[in-house]
Enzyme design. Sequence first.
Site, mmCIF file in Angstrom:
data_model
loop_
_atom_site.group_PDB
_atom_site.id
_atom_site.type_symbol
_atom_site.label_atom_id
_atom_site.label_comp_id
_atom_site.label_asym_id
_atom_site.label_seq_id
_atom_site.Cartn_x
_atom_site.Cartn_y
_atom_site.Cartn_z
ATOM 1 N N TYR A 1 0.772 -1.172 0.048
ATOM 2 C CA TYR A 1 0.156 -0.085 0.065
ATOM 3 C C TYR A 1 0.848 1.259 -0.028
ATOM 4 C CZ TYR A 1 -4.636 -2.073 0.170
ATOM 5 O OH TYR A 1 -5.737 -2.781 0.006
ATOM 6 N N TYR B 1 -14.861 -3.951 2.398
ATOM 7 C CA TYR B 1 -13.690 -4.360 2.247
ATOM 8 C C TYR B 1 -13.357 -5.555 2.890
ATOM 9 C CZ TYR B 1 -8.390 -4.621 2.165
ATOM 10 O OH TYR B 1 -7.285 -5.145 2.158
ATOM 11 N N ASP C 1 -17.671 -10.920 8.865
ATOM 12 C CA ASP C 1 -16.061 -10.602 8.923
ATOM 13 C C ASP C 1 -15.838 -9.831 10.193
ATOM 14 O OD1 ASP C 1 -13.663 -10.070 8.307
ATOM 15 O OD2 ASP C 1 -13.988 -9.204 6.324
ATOM 16 N N LYS D 1 -6.327 -10.484 12.541
ATOM 17 C CA LYS D 1 -5.879 -9.233 13.248
ATOM 18 C C LYS D 1 -5.595 -9.319 14.806
ATOM 19 C CE LYS D 1 -7.245 -5.898 9.728
ATOM 20 N NZ LYS D 1 -6.060 -5.185 9.257
#
Length: 407
Positions: A7, A135, A222, A251
């Site tokens: 990114y 996303y 999610d 995460k």
Amino acid sequence: MKIWHPYTQEATEVAPVEVERGEGAYLYTRGGGRLIDAISSWWVNLHGHAHPLIAEAIAAQAARLEQVIFAGFTHQPAEELASRLSKHLPPALSRIFFSDNGSTAVEVAMKVAVQYWHNIGRPEKHRIVALENAYHGDTIGAMSVSADSPFTAAFHKLRIPFLRVGSAADLERLLESRHREIAGMIVEPLVQGAGGMVMYSPELLSHYRAICAQHDVLFIADEVFTGFGRTGRMFACEHARIVPDMMCLSKGLTGGFMPLAATICTEEVYQAFWNEDRSLAFFHGHSFSGNPLGCAAAIASLKIFENEPVFGRIATIEKIHSERLARLERTPAVSAVRMLGTIAAVELNAPDAGYLSELRVRLYPFFIRHGVLLRPLGNVVYTVPPYVITSEDLHYVYDVIEKALSL
Ligand SMILES: Cc1ncc(COP(=O)(O)O)c(C=O)c1O
């Protein structure tokens, strides 16, 4: 060989900051600098960097068993993690499939949803519905289910066609006419993170869930970003009192220490794969599925939830967020503020609103110069701090944001 960073447009950005060590909410950089990690290093860190309990658990596990093939084998850290996690989840979510990052957790969920219908003799149910502005990750499947954005522009022709809805009315209409071809729906519960920290109500989430149940469509939550306390509850689904058919975690699963992910499903979903017919198995795995070091880190992180006042810390962050956002809301540069639990976002007025907004180009280096790691999503400045951030440091993060907006 030179490193190509994620990114990052390396032609326009300054050289990456070299971090030598972390402690609590701080990152110590080469040359003696210190940054407050106000975004938990891409939303992963929960209890602080280099937390000794997690670091020691990983070291001890590495000295015992660092990795083993997870097909045909199991190990104590994976078994213990499964049983500890189940105490935090609704009993209906009873089967856990390990992988190694958020995108793979999503890929697994979508493949399980499609193969579930295939295995029970309804292969025509093969399509997935997602929300506008979603996303879900960067692999081809997860990217396909994510909204069109600068991230996906080059891959328009490659992306798998998914169905997209923007409201409960849209979903109702779609499922009424096409439920026979739809396997599942995936949502980021309550907070669309990378889409700009866009939030929606628990009522809407429970409405989506109910519509899917009514039409035989598997519901996938999610929680890669929202899991493990980020929204003020252990999982965002709890706000809406819903139980999805599948949940994706990563995460914060390991406290942000190791790449590990899990896709958790109901017994009913699992049973569609349990068969004398070997061809109905779920043929999916990764070299590092269920890595013992990741599992050891995740167990240590859950123990910290049990033994330290983690939700007290979260409540303190929430209080500061709401005080400071109320002030920011009155700033002319600000068009909207939003928060849920530890997640706070400030949307700025910008003629070029969106991920590529020029505001980001100006703000990011300003924040770094002032000792704060904040990485605006275009014209949306947000903070998602590690839960151990001190009140003083969180106030300082807001002081720096206010200073940037007053320039
Ligand atoms: C909701 C959600 N799902 C999936 C992902 C992808 O996770 P990873 O970057 O670990 O592949 C992210 C990452 O930001 C996310 O926010």
